[in-house]
Enzyme design. Sequence first.
Site, PDB file in Angstrom:
ATOM      1  CG  ASN A 393      -1.923   1.124   1.189  1.00 28.34           C
ATOM      2  OD1 ASN A 393      -1.841   2.001   0.342  1.00 28.34           O
ATOM      3  ND2 ASN A 393      -2.856   1.125   2.112  1.00 28.34           N
ATOM      4  CG  ASP A 394       1.844   3.123   3.726  1.00 31.79           C
ATOM      5  OD1 ASP A 394       0.767   3.660   3.392  1.00 31.79           O
ATOM      6  OD2 ASP A 394       2.104   2.768   4.885  1.00 31.79           O
ATOM      7  CB  VAL A 395       5.872   0.599  -1.170  1.00 30.05           C
ATOM      8  CG1 VAL A 395       6.470   0.306   0.188  1.00 30.05           C
ATOM      9  CG2 VAL A 395       5.041  -0.560  -1.661  1.00 30.05           C
ATOM     10  CB  ALA A 434       2.487   5.647   6.639  1.00 34.09           C
TER      11      ALA A 434
END
Lengths: 469, 140
Positions: A393-395, A434
């Site tokens: 997700n965040d990446v 995050a």
Amino acid sequence: MFTQELAAYGYLIAAICFIMALRGLSSPTTSRQGNLFGIVGMVIAIGVTVLSPGVLSPWLIMAGLVIGGAIGTFVALRIQMTALPQLVAAFHSLVGLAAVFVAAAAFISPEAFGLGVPGKIKVQSLIEMGLGTAIGAITFTGSVVAFAKLQGLVSGSPLVFKGQHPLNALLGIALVVLLVWFAMRGHTSTFVLLVVLSLALGFLLILPIGGADMPVVVSMLNSYSGWAAAGIGFTLGNTALIVTGALVGSSGAILSYIMCKGMNRSIFNVILGGFGTDSAAAGGPAAKNDKPVKAGSAEDAAFLMKNAQSVIIVPGYGMAVAQAQHALREMADLLKKEGVQVRYAIHPVAGRMPGHMNVLLAEANVPYDEVFELDDINRDFASTDVAFVIGANDVTNPAAKTDPKSAIYGMPILDVEKAQTVLFVKRGMASGYAGVDNELFFRDNTMMLFADAKVMCENIVKALEGSAH
Amino acid sequence: MDDKIAGEASKLATQAQDVASQLKALAQQITDAAAASPVAVPDGHMPFVALLTIFALSCFVGYYVVWRVTPALHSPLMAVTNAVSSVIIVGALLAAGLKGLGAAQLFGFIAVALAAVNIFGGFIVTHRMLSMFKKKPVKK
């Protein structure tokens, strides 16, 4: 019987073997040979020591080797590849604890190590001993906490309480004072206090760090275990220990650096912890959640990918949790049969330890030359038909490039949004570690596939097989 | 008759034992003398600065070797460095190998067992990981 000089030559050969072991890892083809070098080096180091004049009775040694060896072999053969991060953390804790026990033994019987007699140990040896003990004890409890978080025994979310940092700072200062006091006096009580304080500090240091930051923590503890070994090496005047400790220490430090760079955060930011606990409020998630999201089915995904020319798969921790790697490879195989070019893109901080995704894909028999690092593949997303994001997700969040207010701003990301279509396998709309909303979910060229990663892959496989007949 | 032979034998054995212990003392003296040679400080260790030199140079070797490790193998790297750092067992062996049974021996024994878990476990798990990394099968 070996003389001390002969033993020193043995340690030299062992140290060279360990360097060759790390050297072998520069490519998968030479890596197995490297591991062999490591084993040979260890056998030489142990053999030389056992045959040295200092060792008079072999019984305890044999018992220790047999018991420890049996446990180690059993665990290593049984462990699931998805549980690797916690296994490595557990192993680190053992090195730390062993360092503490060796230092304690050297403190009680200094004559066995050529350090003098009890109560009259040289100041220099006391400093080295104290440092080795402190680092070892911190490594031990720190790794135990990391293990508990990775295994899910305690909550992976950061545990922050008021006054935590001042308390840790105070403990750190107390530790330094105690080290000096120990070096000057060499009292047994000071030694015990030193161990207790270091244990507490290791515990408190790692507790506030969240589960997804564990790759950094595990590599940092890896580094610590090396420094502890080097510290003991100075005490014993043993070159093999010093060389190895330095190798392991720098290896762990470099890995932590790579991880931190992969998140655009400083090591201090990671260690101070509490990341992702309060940033969600700033993003205003409620407003964004009203936007329409395009959800699709396994059949839609199968159709899209079958008619694509190239597909890039972006795996993340979610794939590991769902154990989806085998189903994913099956899906990729079917696509390849249809003439689709399939590649994998790995972000440096994907998963819970450095290189975690690579190991899982390798376990599922994905050839390693289909797997690419961020720098090598990021340019290709623009010319790719489908980006298949599974458990990451965040990446992939473009906010890291566009929104200076975002918690992940500046973090290098995989440019999946440049692909013609983005398929997102996800269980729900929750934000990533995050705590930042991913605007990718709301884009026109994104299709969300809401399901468990493994179930979704299996359904896509079924759909692909069904359409083939 | 037999008793006499047995007596002689035991006498001989004691003599041999004496000689052995004398030899051992001599060997000890030699090692002590070697340790006291000008290169080494009296406790038999290398001078601190020599150890520090080795340490500093090893850090550089580590730095360059580790940067050459391919990122795909970072997990095996962690596992193997973990196994290798168990070379701390060397210190544990010296303590566990002492005569008698005291706190030092006990601590040494525990440390040997802990490090052995790591050595066997670390190398085996590294091997398991590495044997999974295969090349793409060559197309017919």
